[in-house]
Design an enzyme around this catalytic site. Sequence first.
Site, PDB file in Angstrom:
ATOM      1  N   HIS A 172      50.025  12.630  -0.670  1.00 50.03           N
ATOM      2  CA  HIS A 172      50.309  14.055  -0.797  1.00 50.03           C
ATOM      3  C   HIS A 172      49.282  14.772  -1.662  1.00 50.03           C
ATOM      4  O   HIS A 172      49.478  15.936  -2.030  1.00 50.03           O
ATOM      5  CB  HIS A 172      51.713  14.252  -1.373  1.00 50.03           C
ATOM      6  CG  HIS A 172      52.794  13.899  -0.403  1.00 50.03           C
ATOM      7  ND1 HIS A 172      53.035  12.607  -0.012  1.00 50.03           N
ATOM      8  CD2 HIS A 172      53.685  14.666   0.271  1.00 50.03           C
ATOM      9  CE1 HIS A 172      54.029  12.593   0.866  1.00 50.03           C
ATOM     10  NE2 HIS A 172      54.436  13.819   1.055  1.00 50.03           N
ATOM     11  N   ASP A 174      61.287  11.276  -8.033  1.00 49.08           N
ATOM     12  CA  ASP A 174      60.724  12.039  -6.914  1.00 49.08           C
ATOM     13  C   ASP A 174      60.900  11.182  -5.676  1.00 49.08           C
ATOM     14  O   ASP A 174      60.205  10.179  -5.503  1.00 49.08           O
ATOM     15  CB  ASP A 174      59.242  12.326  -7.190  1.00 49.08           C
ATOM     16  CG  ASP A 174      58.555  13.078  -6.045  1.00 49.08           C
ATOM     17  OD1 ASP A 174      59.246  13.492  -5.098  1.00 49.08           O
ATOM     18  OD2 ASP A 174      57.318  13.240  -6.110  1.00 49.08           O
ATOM     19  N   GLY A 218      59.179   7.482 -12.832  1.00 53.49           N
ATOM     20  CA  GLY A 218      58.061   8.164 -13.484  1.00 53.49           C
ATOM     21  C   GLY A 218      57.152   7.227 -14.257  1.00 53.49           C
ATOM     22  O   GLY A 218      56.022   7.594 -14.584  1.00 53.49           O
ATOM     23  N   GLU A 255      55.629   4.400 -13.322  1.00 55.63           N
ATOM     24  CA  GLU A 255      54.436   4.014 -12.561  1.00 55.63           C
ATOM     25  C   GLU A 255      53.462   5.182 -12.461  1.00 55.63           C
ATOM     26  O   GLU A 255      52.235   4.991 -12.473  1.00 55.63           O
ATOM     27  CB  GLU A 255      54.840   3.535 -11.165  1.00 55.63           C
ATOM     28  CG  GLU A 255      53.692   3.091 -10.286  1.00 55.63           C
ATOM     29  CD  GLU A 255      53.012   1.811 -10.752  1.00 55.63           C
ATOM     30  OE1 GLU A 255      52.060   1.365 -10.061  1.00 55.63           O
ATOM     31  OE2 GLU A 255      53.410   1.242 -11.799  1.00 55.63           O
TER      32      GLU A 255
END
Length: 345
Positions: free
Chosen positions: A45, A183, A315, A317
Amino acid sequence: MQRISFAELQSTISAVLQRTGVSPKRADRCATLFAETTRDGVYTHGLNRLPRMLAMIANGSVSTTAEPTVVASHGALESWDGHLGIGNLNAEAAMARAMELADQYSLGCVALRNTSHWMRGGTYGWQAADRGYFALSWTNTNPNTPAWGTAGPTLGNNPFVVAIPRINPKTGDYRSGPHVVLDMAISQFSYGQLDAHIARGEQLSVPGGFDPEGNLTRDPAAIRESYRALPIGFWKGSGLALTLDLFAAMLSGGKATHEISLDPLFETGISQIFLVVSPSNVAHAEAMTQTVDALIQALRSAPRSDPATPPRYPGEETLRLREENTRLGIPVDESVWAEIQLRLS
């Protein structure tokens, strides 16, 4: 993969965007968001998604000049129209406004309609957490996930973000803190992850969808062909995807998933929610961070199913890859990087 500096990546993306008609200031900011996403290891992304956005600018699906505007305001809740503008800029502006509303009301919510792909959803979770806010945000998408009990894509995989702020022990404030940021897509694997596995020639670690014959499979190419990604939690994920879609579309007055084009080059008119909580009036930052630290310690102390693989909080990583890629240079797909540079020749 080739590694390049953050500055080179950001400036190159900015220059390409300016060639399409994006103003220098907005191109710089948009490029920074793309570069940060790539630096943080969300390659699908970041830079790798840029050619698709450029194609959508070229076909008129994304406007280079449109900026979001307020449609209605009711105290802590506002609805906005994105006017098919650049998705990551629209989303960043909506989250910033939700934080302003939270400063005034303790809670703030912006419902955004008629926007385009926000790229990495976690960007806006980190944006809020770096300021010390809790945040929930999500987006609908084109129909790319089957509702449970159906054989075709009718729901979106509707990425969902939860941000929990945590004080940075080096600075004593929230900036660049080791925040907890979830996420995730509502499909077991996002389509970006399917594409990444296909590019690497790898099977998925667990079944991620159905092949064209309706069999559960770990083959990402077969899932791509069938367009039947598996919802997380089976019917539970299907229900969550549907309700997130309705929440965003109804509060923003925008489109629901079934009204968005299945063609990824025309995936616009998206609806999104940015919900922020300011904890400053109800809790002390240090006490909240102690709560997070204690839970993470409990996580690390739990018996491991695989002694070689420590558990990670959401979060963690991202922070590891951010540090590594800042130190060593940001890895870029050489073919995508060459394509972007060719646009400047």
